[in-house]
Design an enzyme around this catalytic site. Structure first.
Site, PDB file in Angstrom:
ATOM      1  N   HIS A 118       0.671  -1.172  -0.188  1.00 39.69           N
ATOM      2  CA  HIS A 118       0.063   0.149  -0.142  1.00 39.69           C
ATOM      3  C   HIS A 118       1.033   0.743  -0.093  1.00 39.69           C
ATOM      4  O   HIS A 118       2.045   1.055   0.895  1.00 39.69           O
ATOM      5  CB  HIS A 118      -1.006  -0.152   0.951  1.00 39.69           C
ATOM      6  CG  HIS A 118      -1.853   1.095   0.986  1.00 39.69           C
ATOM      7  ND1 HIS A 118      -1.850   2.235   0.984  1.00 39.69           N
ATOM      8  CD2 HIS A 118      -2.986   1.199   1.117  1.00 39.69           C
ATOM      9  CE1 HIS A 118      -2.993   3.332   1.388  1.00 39.69           C
ATOM     10  NE2 HIS A 118      -3.583   2.206   0.893  1.00 39.69           N
TER      11      HIS A 118
ATOM     12  N   GLU B 220      -3.660   2.971  -7.536  1.00 35.97           N
ATOM     13  CA  GLU B 220      -4.426   4.400  -6.455  1.00 35.97           C
ATOM     14  C   GLU B 220      -2.801   5.541  -6.162  1.00 35.97           C
ATOM     15  O   GLU B 220      -2.093   4.775  -5.870  1.00 35.97           O
ATOM     16  CB  GLU B 220      -4.130   4.024  -5.372  1.00 35.97           C
ATOM     17  CG  GLU B 220      -4.766   3.190  -4.296  1.00 35.97           C
ATOM     18  CD  GLU B 220      -4.858   2.888  -3.137  1.00 35.97           C
ATOM     19  OE1 GLU B 220      -6.272   3.283  -2.743  1.00 35.97           O
ATOM     20  OE2 GLU B 220      -4.304   2.391  -2.351  1.00 35.97           O
TER      21      GLU B 220
END
Lengths: 222, 222, 222, 222
Positions: B93, B141
């Site tokens: 992430h 993202e």
């Protein structure tokens, strides 16, 4: 001197994962009750809640980040480990090193959430530096001895006594633990004789065929 | 296309910590049952066991290390999250980046423990690289849009469609999720229209006054 | 196949520090001229300018960050190594790993400054991922063989041939180097026979009593 | 008090890259000679040799690793920066943070090579910790003020005076510098009045239209 503090780090050992984390905590609880010595465990993060739900003894996290609530995916938030049942945390273990700024932020967050903090260090100068941050404990562990089976109290007694002296000069309110290679009664005894107030240990107990017997041996000379 | 996959990352938000983690999971479970859409949650590590004990829905870890059993204090061991109740994990992430070698090791460990893996990426080239590793999902993202409230599907539709194309060329078996700024029904709709197969989202739902209502709005155009 | 590419990484060896960096570069230059084989050197950052001022041969940096001009104290800026005389850079060496996002940013910056980029990888999947980023070269080096004296081309030929195949599928314009344990003529020969287009090597030459003779031995079977 | 110490960090600013690094060093040298104040520069690593070859003034590295000769690709080896012409190094700048163990190792290596060491810190507790390691200097720089144009000596005077006090308690032989937002004569004056013995500064001088004039303004109230 008072009673020593024994902190058992489960690392990611299979024996201390999942239900095993609970079983070892039960052994610690039993030996702690029998002896009156404080024994705490540091299971893996996902096991903190499980152990806390089933066994009454002090639980430490193996790591904690100095972050608050927010966008910190994958980080260890003090409030979360506290609500899961932890009463303290290791900070800066040799297998999970942090920057100096992160250590200080983690310690500050630990204090904010009422968690006891153990800052791990690798030699006398870093122990002195950690003591200047005013944690509850510093735990000196020469990395080359971790998991070696050779106790720091025998292989490098000067790093323990040197750490004790350095901390006394900087801040006598900080307690000194030592670790690396500790597993037997004579290791703990030697660690206390060198001036430390407890030990951080791992494989010698967690991977023992009978953890309860290993713990009983550990404390037999206290 | 099939039904989309919705993965809700709790980050370290207060609303998703401790008992809150359970409540939000219940809302996800209810909306998933009503709609038939797969909704999974990624609570903090210490909350995985607690959520898994109380709510029946797919749980992902926010992070996982590519380590096995051993001397890895403070690391996230696949076996431990699996036994705590997780069925998958985020890897890399943007708030918990890993080296390329670590991403590959983490993915390999996830496969070994039967965990579904979502590798997060930040642009089209890194999405292509992640797809070459053959995870179950990549989640693109753009970091600058995370938490912005501006949906990636509107602010930067090319990064989504470009990722879908790049993945199709490298390995068409890898599914593409997109994230950053997604919270409303039109955001999810736009993400699916751009070719993604689901979304990774966080604050828009976790911090909503009524997470269940927010989830119902999210899926209304599917 | 064309002529192989030989890249000599000086690491922080004493023999390749300061004036030694210049001397070894001179040996490389002489052997390159005699043989017609391209030999490049990767000295330490502070020695790039010194070597470039005294010896005419291709110089690579051992590392480069994906940063521009700005507040990046202690980072390696592409423009600076270019102006110092470098024509290329290693990225993500096993002794200086980067996150996937950083690798991509470093590669992008290298292209912007007209620098040739060698992305180092540790196994077939990471080689495939690196190739998807489209660098000039990938250099596969199993970390356990680096500095071992056991050549990858003998100890693990499949990682070389597997990397060559994986790269051919992803992007046939990317050249494959291999490294770890390479020092003799038969090691280079085997590396080329396995389909690689050159080698990344270090201690076998830099720490040799006579680096020029060692280089001559290295290329004798080409 | 004695004369202050001024250390100019070039970061990766375009103005301080390559030939620009030399020009700014010349301006520093001229102002240092005129004023008798010690001014040192910290150019990028590849520019150390170039600046040292052309200008006679103290040169610091922006970073140094605590590594020796060996397999440390992409690391900064003390012997190499020393041979390139450096007399000291920054350690742990906020843009290049190190773990506590790395800071200590870097400091130890700096001492071994006769290099002056400046450990950067971010608040009073980390300054105290750094002082316990016994470097030549600590440089306190609140990260949120770096590059802000708001001088730490005005925005947060307590962090400077608090650092000075904390260091005096731990080890009075360690000198305290301060930084972040310092660029004008009154900023340096205020920093000295708060008890610091010099400043670490960057953009205010390096990016000035006329660095020499900016330096002359900086020292006018000493």
């Amino acid at each position: 001197m008072g009673s020593p503090f024994i902190l058992l780090n489960y690392k990611t050992y299979n024996q201390g994962t999942g239900q095993g984390a609970v079983e070892i905590a039960r052994a610690c609880r039993a030996v702690s009750e029998e002896s009156g010595i404080e024994i705490a465990v540091a299971p893996q993060l996902p096991d903190i809640y499980r152990v806390a739900s089933e066994v009454e003894l002090p639980i430490f996290s193996q790591h904690m980040d100095g972050v608050g609530a927010g966008s910190f995916t994958g980080h260890v938030f003090g409030k979360c480990i506290k609500e899961a049942g932890a009463v303290g945390t290791l900070i800066n273990h040799s297998e999970r090193r942090l920057t100096l700024a992160e250590i200080e932020a983690s310690l500050k967050a630990a204090k904010e959430f009422g968690l006891r903090a153990v800052i791990c260090t690798n030699n006398v100068p870093t122990t002195a530096a950690a003591a200047a941050l005013e944690p509850d404990y510093v735990a000196i562990e020469p990395p080359e001895l971790i998991g070696s089976g050779i106790p720091v109290s025998k292989a490098d007694p000067e790093v323990v006594s040197g750490s004790v002296e350095a901390v006394a000069k900087i801040n006598s309110g900080v307690k000194v633990l030592c670790g690396a290679g500790i597993s037997k009664g004579e290791d703990l005894r030697a660690a206390l004789d060198l001036g430390s107030q407890g030990v951080l240990l791992a494989s010698g107990i967690v991977k023992a065929a009978d953890p309860k017997a290993a713990l009983e041996d550990l404390i037999r000379l206290v």
